[in-house]
Write a protein that holds these residues in place. Structure first.
Motif, PDB file in Angstrom:
ATOM      1  N   GLY A  16       0.931  -1.130   0.053  1.00 48.41           N
ATOM      2  CA  GLY A  16       0.187   0.003   0.032  1.00 48.41           C
ATOM      3  C   GLY A  16       0.589   1.238  -0.023  1.00 48.41           C
ATOM      4  O   GLY A  16       0.611   2.220  -0.459  1.00 48.41           O
ATOM      5  N   LEU A  17       1.980   1.254   0.679  1.00 53.38           N
ATOM      6  CA  LEU A  17       2.751   2.436   0.915  1.00 53.38           C
ATOM      7  C   LEU A  17       3.508   2.575  -0.458  1.00 53.38           C
ATOM      8  O   LEU A  17       3.619   3.799  -0.838  1.00 53.38           O
ATOM      9  CB  LEU A  17       3.567   2.461   1.913  1.00 53.38           C
ATOM     10  N   VAL A  18       3.942   1.579  -0.971  1.00 53.41           N
ATOM     11  CA  VAL A  18       4.534   1.864  -2.506  1.00 53.41           C
ATOM     12  C   VAL A  18       3.603   2.285  -3.442  1.00 53.41           C
ATOM     13  O   VAL A  18       3.961   3.046  -4.226  1.00 53.41           O
ATOM     14  CB  VAL A  18       5.290   0.318  -2.841  1.00 53.41           C
ATOM     15  N   LEU A  19       2.568   1.792  -3.537  1.00 53.52           N
ATOM     16  CA  LEU A  19       1.490   2.426  -4.382  1.00 53.52           C
ATOM     17  C   LEU A  19       1.177   3.650  -4.224  1.00 53.52           C
ATOM     18  O   LEU A  19       1.064   4.353  -5.125  1.00 53.52           O
ATOM     19  CB  LEU A  19       0.181   1.415  -4.323  1.00 53.52           C
ATOM     20  N   ILE A  20       1.162   4.099  -3.084  1.00 55.14           N
ATOM     21  CA  ILE A  20       0.616   5.604  -2.790  1.00 55.14           C
ATOM     22  C   ILE A  20       2.108   6.406  -3.308  1.00 55.14           C
ATOM     23  O   ILE A  20       1.724   7.182  -3.782  1.00 55.14           O
ATOM     24  CB  ILE A  20       0.345   5.606  -1.209  1.00 55.14           C
ATOM     25  N   GLY A  21       3.188   5.778  -3.161  1.00 50.78           N
ATOM     26  CA  GLY A  21       4.400   6.825  -3.477  1.00 50.78           C
ATOM     27  C   GLY A  21       4.466   6.683  -4.831  1.00 50.78           C
ATOM     28  O   GLY A  21       4.935   7.758  -5.405  1.00 50.78           O
ATOM     29  N   VAL A  22       3.947   5.473  -5.428  1.00 46.32           N
ATOM     30  CA  VAL A  22       4.227   5.451  -7.214  1.00 46.32           C
ATOM     31  C   VAL A  22       3.357   6.501  -7.531  1.00 46.32           C
ATOM     32  O   VAL A  22       3.530   7.533  -8.483  1.00 46.32           O
ATOM     33  CB  VAL A  22       3.795   4.270  -7.631  1.00 46.32           C
ATOM     34  N   PHE A  23       1.966   6.724  -7.068  1.00 39.36           N
ATOM     35  CA  PHE A  23       0.921   7.564  -7.480  1.00 39.36           C
ATOM     36  C   PHE A  23       1.397   9.004  -7.483  1.00 39.36           C
ATOM     37  O   PHE A  23       1.358  10.098  -8.147  1.00 39.36           O
ATOM     38  CB  PHE A  23      -0.375   7.451  -6.904  1.00 39.36           C
ATOM     39  N   PHE A  24       2.213   9.381  -6.247  1.00 38.68           N
ATOM     40  CA  PHE A  24       2.456  10.771  -5.926  1.00 38.68           C
ATOM     41  C   PHE A  24       3.816  11.022  -6.861  1.00 38.68           C
ATOM     42  O   PHE A  24       3.814  12.239  -7.312  1.00 38.68           O
ATOM     43  CB  PHE A  24       3.011  11.018  -4.408  1.00 38.68           C
ATOM     44  N   LEU A  25       4.563   9.977  -7.040  1.00 37.31           N
ATOM     45  CA  LEU A  25       5.768  10.384  -7.863  1.00 37.31           C
ATOM     46  C   LEU A  25       5.444  10.576  -9.272  1.00 37.31           C
ATOM     47  O   LEU A  25       5.834  11.494 -10.125  1.00 37.31           O
ATOM     48  CB  LEU A  25       6.612   9.180  -8.036  1.00 37.31           C
ATOM     49  N   THR A  26       4.625   9.827  -9.843  1.00 34.21           N
ATOM     50  CA  THR A  26       3.888  10.097 -11.318  1.00 34.21           C
ATOM     51  C   THR A  26       3.271  11.232 -11.496  1.00 34.21           C
ATOM     52  O   THR A  26       3.346  12.133 -12.597  1.00 34.21           O
ATOM     53  CB  THR A  26       2.778   9.054 -11.775  1.00 34.21           C
ATOM     54  N   LYS A  27       2.631  11.714 -10.139  1.00 31.05           N
ATOM     55  CA  LYS A  27       1.989  13.061 -10.200  1.00 31.05           C
ATOM     56  C   LYS A  27       3.112  14.156 -10.497  1.00 31.05           C
ATOM     57  O   LYS A  27       2.850  15.311 -11.261  1.00 31.05           O
ATOM     58  CB  LYS A  27       0.970  13.644  -9.197  1.00 31.05           C
ATOM     59  N   PHE A  28       4.429  14.249  -9.958  1.00 23.70           N
ATOM     60  CA  PHE A  28       5.145  15.140  -9.684  1.00 23.70           C
ATOM     61  C   PHE A  28       6.158  14.953 -10.904  1.00 23.70           C
ATOM     62  O   PHE A  28       6.630  15.999 -11.541  1.00 23.70           O
ATOM     63  CB  PHE A  28       6.050  15.307  -8.466  1.00 23.70           C
ATOM     64  N   LEU A  29       6.573  13.776 -11.466  1.00 18.39           N
ATOM     65  CA  LEU A  29       7.688  13.352 -12.425  1.00 18.39           C
ATOM     66  C   LEU A  29       7.181  13.527 -13.783  1.00 18.39           C
ATOM     67  O   LEU A  29       7.628  13.824 -14.785  1.00 18.39           O
ATOM     68  CB  LEU A  29       8.331  12.295 -12.067  1.00 18.39           C
ATOM     69  N   GLY A  30       5.623  13.184 -13.893  1.00 15.47           N
ATOM     70  CA  GLY A  30       4.829  13.090 -15.353  1.00 15.47           C
ATOM     71  C   GLY A  30       4.886  14.665 -15.867  1.00 15.47           C
ATOM     72  O   GLY A  30       4.813  15.496 -15.228  1.00 15.47           O
ATOM     73  N   PRO A  31       4.644  14.550 -17.089  1.00 15.45           N
ATOM     74  CA  PRO A  31       3.964  15.881 -17.942  1.00 15.45           C
ATOM     75  C   PRO A  31       2.836  16.364 -17.441  1.00 15.45           C
ATOM     76  O   PRO A  31       2.053  15.507 -17.007  1.00 15.45           O
ATOM     77  CB  PRO A  31       4.068  15.451 -19.470  1.00 15.45           C
ATOM     78  N   ASN A  32       2.709  17.612 -17.328  1.00 20.79           N
ATOM     79  CA  ASN A  32       1.590  18.512 -16.690  1.00 20.79           C
ATOM     80  C   ASN A  32       1.342  19.631 -17.314  1.00 20.79           C
ATOM     81  O   ASN A  32       1.630  20.787 -16.979  1.00 20.79           O
ATOM     82  CB  ASN A  32       1.928  18.620 -15.159  1.00 20.79           C
ATOM     83  N   LYS A  33       0.651  19.459 -18.482  1.00 19.88           N
ATOM     84  CA  LYS A  33       0.392  20.474 -19.359  1.00 19.88           C
ATOM     85  C   LYS A  33      -1.183  20.714 -19.339  1.00 19.88           C
ATOM     86  O   LYS A  33      -2.094  20.064 -19.727  1.00 19.88           O
ATOM     87  CB  LYS A  33       0.591  20.425 -20.969  1.00 19.88           C
ATOM     88  N   LYS A  34      -1.612  21.852 -18.714  1.00 16.36           N
ATOM     89  CA  LYS A  34      -3.202  22.231 -18.380  1.00 16.36           C
ATOM     90  C   LYS A  34      -3.731  22.689 -19.468  1.00 16.36           C
ATOM     91  O   LYS A  34      -4.800  22.726 -19.740  1.00 16.36           O
ATOM     92  CB  LYS A  34      -3.266  22.724 -17.057  1.00 16.36           C
ATOM     93  N   ASP A  35      -3.013  23.662 -20.281  1.00 17.47           N
ATOM     94  CA  ASP A  35      -3.637  24.617 -21.477  1.00 17.47           C
ATOM     95  C   ASP A  35      -3.394  23.859 -22.616  1.00 17.47           C
ATOM     96  O   ASP A  35      -3.563  24.435 -23.686  1.00 17.47           O
ATOM     97  CB  ASP A  35      -2.780  25.817 -21.261  1.00 17.47           C
ATOM     98  N   ASP A  36      -3.384  22.600 -22.799  1.00 17.82           N
ATOM     99  CA  ASP A  36      -3.326  21.885 -24.043  1.00 17.82           C
ATOM    100  C   ASP A  36      -4.621  21.715 -24.734  1.00 17.82           C
ATOM    101  O   ASP A  36      -5.309  20.794 -24.115  1.00 17.82           O
ATOM    102  CB  ASP A  36      -2.571  20.584 -23.785  1.00 17.82           C
ATOM    103  N   LYS A  37      -4.856  22.513 -25.862  1.00 19.70           N
ATOM    104  CA  LYS A  37      -6.117  22.650 -26.348  1.00 19.70           C
ATOM    105  C   LYS A  37      -6.445  21.235 -26.987  1.00 19.70           C
ATOM    106  O   LYS A  37      -7.589  20.630 -27.051  1.00 19.70           O
ATOM    107  CB  LYS A  37      -6.348  23.787 -27.317  1.00 19.70           C
TER     108      LYS A  37
END
Length: 120
Positions: A16-37
């Motif tokens: 459970g802790l590893v899965l929570i850590g992976v989800f948070f890591l993907t949020k911060f390390l992955g691309p995050n473009k909010k204005d992509d039309k």
């Protein structure tokens, strides 16, 4: 307490802790473009600009065909074990299956009379 219980609980908590850590890591390390039309546009079956609204009404015949398909598809679930055990069932099993097939045939005639199988 049993050592197996302690070991399994440690394994579940660790997973459970590893899965929570992976989800948070993907949020911060992955691309995050909010204005992509282009990312926010509708794309369905190769058509990028769909025609019409999403609140269209389907004909009831689609649903009647689906119910008819389920009716005659589920019949195979009952007919296969009967065919495998036909020798053990004897004449009583044959008569019961003919009654079952007769009821299905009556349903088919009902669908035909209601014109659920004909398309306009």
């Amino acid at each position: 307490m049993s050592t197996h219980l302690i070991l399994s609980s440690i394994i579940f908590v660790t997973i459970g802790l590893v899965l929570i850590g992976v989800f948070f890591l993907t949020k911060f390390l992955g691309p995050n473009k909010k204005d992509d039309k282009l990312k926010n546009t509708v794309y369905e079956s190769g058509i990028s600009n769909p025609v019409g609204g999403t609140n269209i009404r389907f004909s009831i015949k689609f649903y009647l065909v689906a119910i008819g398909f389920l009716l005659f598809d589920v019949e195979i679930i009952f007919m296969f074990p009967w065919a495998v055990n036909i020798l053990d069932l004897g004449y009583a099993g044959i008569i019961k299956m003919f009654i079952f097939i007769g009821l299905l045939f009556a349903g088919l005639i009902y669908m035909y009379k209601k014109k659920a199988l004909s398309w306009d």
